[in-house]
Design a protein around this motif. Structure first.
Motif, PDB file in Angstrom:
ATOM      1  N   THR A 141       0.844  -1.189   0.000  1.00 35.47           N
ATOM      2  CA  THR A 141       0.000   0.000   0.000  1.00 35.47           C
ATOM      3  C   THR A 141       0.879   1.238   0.000  1.00 35.47           C
ATOM      4  O   THR A 141       2.068   1.164   0.338  1.00 35.47           O
ATOM      5  CB  THR A 141      -0.925   0.034   1.232  1.00 35.47           C
ATOM      6  OG1 THR A 141      -1.823   1.140   1.116  1.00 35.47           O
ATOM      7  CG2 THR A 141      -0.138   0.165   2.523  1.00 35.47           C
ATOM      8  N   GLN A 142       0.313   2.372  -0.393  1.00 34.99           N
ATOM      9  CA  GLN A 142       1.063   3.622  -0.367  1.00 34.99           C
ATOM     10  C   GLN A 142       0.954   4.236   1.024  1.00 34.99           C
ATOM     11  O   GLN A 142      -0.133   4.352   1.585  1.00 34.99           O
ATOM     12  CB  GLN A 142       0.518   4.597  -1.409  1.00 34.99           C
ATOM     13  CG  GLN A 142       1.325   5.869  -1.535  1.00 34.99           C
ATOM     14  CD  GLN A 142       0.844   6.735  -2.693  1.00 34.99           C
ATOM     15  OE1 GLN A 142       0.064   6.295  -3.533  1.00 34.99           O
ATOM     16  NE2 GLN A 142       1.304   7.980  -2.726  1.00 34.99           N
ATOM     17  N   ILE A 143       2.099   4.629   1.565  1.00 39.73           N
ATOM     18  CA  ILE A 143       2.131   5.196   2.909  1.00 39.73           C
ATOM     19  C   ILE A 143       2.832   6.541   2.865  1.00 39.73           C
ATOM     20  O   ILE A 143       3.930   6.665   2.329  1.00 39.73           O
ATOM     21  CB  ILE A 143       2.864   4.261   3.897  1.00 39.73           C
ATOM     22  CG1 ILE A 143       2.182   2.886   3.944  1.00 39.73           C
ATOM     23  CG2 ILE A 143       2.891   4.867   5.302  1.00 39.73           C
ATOM     24  CD1 ILE A 143       2.877   1.901   4.849  1.00 39.73           C
ATOM     25  N   ASP A 144       2.206   7.545   3.429  1.00 40.62           N
ATOM     26  CA  ASP A 144       2.781   8.881   3.446  1.00 40.62           C
ATOM     27  C   ASP A 144       4.044   8.908   4.308  1.00 40.62           C
ATOM     28  O   ASP A 144       4.133   8.221   5.328  1.00 40.62           O
ATOM     29  CB  ASP A 144       1.763   9.879   3.997  1.00 40.62           C
ATOM     30  CG  ASP A 144       2.233  11.313   3.838  1.00 40.62           C
ATOM     31  OD1 ASP A 144       2.136  11.835   2.717  1.00 40.62           O
ATOM     32  OD2 ASP A 144       2.714  11.886   4.834  1.00 40.62           O
ATOM     33  N   GLU A 145       5.004   9.703   3.896  1.00 42.78           N
ATOM     34  CA  GLU A 145       6.264   9.788   4.630  1.00 42.78           C
ATOM     35  C   GLU A 145       6.050  10.201   6.081  1.00 42.78           C
ATOM     36  O   GLU A 145       6.721   9.696   6.983  1.00 42.78           O
ATOM     37  CB  GLU A 145       7.200  10.785   3.943  1.00 42.78           C
ATOM     38  CG  GLU A 145       8.556  10.921   4.605  1.00 42.78           C
ATOM     39  CD  GLU A 145       9.457  11.897   3.870  1.00 42.78           C
ATOM     40  OE1 GLU A 145      10.431  12.364   4.496  1.00 42.78           O
ATOM     41  OE2 GLU A 145       9.202  12.189   2.683  1.00 42.78           O
TER      42      GLU A 145
END
Length: 203
Positions: A72-76
């Motif tokens: 999944t895409q995870i914010d920094e």
């Protein structure tokens, strides 16, 4: 008794508590994955952790890699918060002796850490101001127990290995330092620290 010019401390497990499981818990709550699944996937990529420890990977790159591993895409910012969750309270029995110790010798730290943790350590932990020199893996580009990091520290301090008393909570790091001539002691409790300092008349 041999003169000690520097007392060098590891950070995690010696001066502050750390709990890697909190990283997995925090990322699990964000992704919906069980913490044990997060742990399994991330720990299956040791090269990622090592590269981040020696600054070959930036926080942005780390965040993308973590997202890939967890599917999944995870914010920094989420990854930064998760990593900093690992850092716990200071171990006050150890940190409270630093000011007095500095009146007897010079004091420093040597830690395998990363840019995320380092920023948080400098911002939130008052004891970090008690060091005459601060050494960290991401700043030196190498990590314990590799030979390079110990040699770099000795070179920067301009002392002989036997002039340093070093405390670390990992046996492999202590052994590596001893092999290069450091007075290295395994930290297991305040008693082990107290014993080492008293041996060199520093407490």
């Amino acid at each position: 008794m041999k003169r000690i010019d520097w007392v060098i401390f590891d950070l995690g497990g010696v001066l502050l508590e750390v709990d890697q499981g909190k990283i997995f818990n925090r990322l699990g709550s964000v992704t919906g994955l069980a913490p044990e699944v997060v742990a399994e996937r991330l720990m299956a990529a040791p090269e990622m952790w090592h590269a981040f420890t020696i600054s070959e990977v930036t926080p942005s790159q780390l965040s993308r890699r973590v997202g890939e591993l967890l599917g999944t895409q995870i914010d920094e910012s989420v990854v930064i918060q998760a990593f900093n969750a690992e850092l716990g309270p200071e171990i006050s029995t150890t940190t409270t002796i630093l000011p007095a110790l500095r009146t007897r010798t010079q004091v420093g730290c040597l830690s395998n850490t990363n840019s995320i943790h380092w920023d948080e350590l400098l911002r939130s932990y008052a004891f970090m101001s008690e060091f005459d020199r601060r050494f960290a893996s991401q700043l030196l580009g190498c990590a314990k127990p590799g030979r390079d990091i110990y040699e770099k520290v000795i070179g920067l301090l301009r002392v002989k290995p036997q002039d340093v008393l070093f405390f670390d909570d990992r046996e492999e790091n202590v052994v590596a330092a001893r092999q290069l001539g450091w007075n290295a002691r395994l930290y297991t409790s305040f008693d082990s620290l107290e014993s080492g300092l008293k041996h060199f008349s520093l407490l």
